[in-house]
Design a protein around this motif. Sequence first.
Motif: not given
Length: 172
Positions: A78-93
């Motif tokens: 969950g932490d890894e998915i959350k971190a990956a989602a955060g990084m992906q969100a940063d890339v999208i932003i």
Amino acid sequence: MEYSPRDIEMKQFNIVHKGLNENEVRDYLRELSDELERQREEKAMLQRLIDDKEENINRFRAVENTIGEALVVAQRAGDEIKAAAGMQADVIIKDAQNHADQIVNDAMQKAREISFQTEDMKRQSKIFRARFSMLVEAQLDLLKNDDWDYLLNYDLETKPIEQSRSNEVESE
């Protein structure tokens, strides 16, 4: 010393004068032997029950450990998915910001082009107006010219002045 029911039943006593009734002693020893046997069986049954319960407890502990490990793994995932989602969100932003910046830059470029075109059209309009004004003034000057009066008063029967002059020049 440990006694078995068989040991109690087989025990031999010395016979003495004025001793105990041998049959009563034998009956009592048999009862003791039976009670001891019953207690041993009960103890064995209780030991099996305890062993079964301990086995169940050990299985539950193993399941508990497995669940605990699964929870830890799930938490990490969950932490890894959350971190990956955060990084992906940063890339999208960042992509969205870059795209927005590109749109703004394109719009500014088009606005500049339109501004230049507008200024060019204003300049061309001024030039056209000045030329048109000069044309209209020239036409107005032609209308105001005395030659119109001359043409309007011209008599067809008379010779034009210039023609008579050219005739005179030729005769000379």
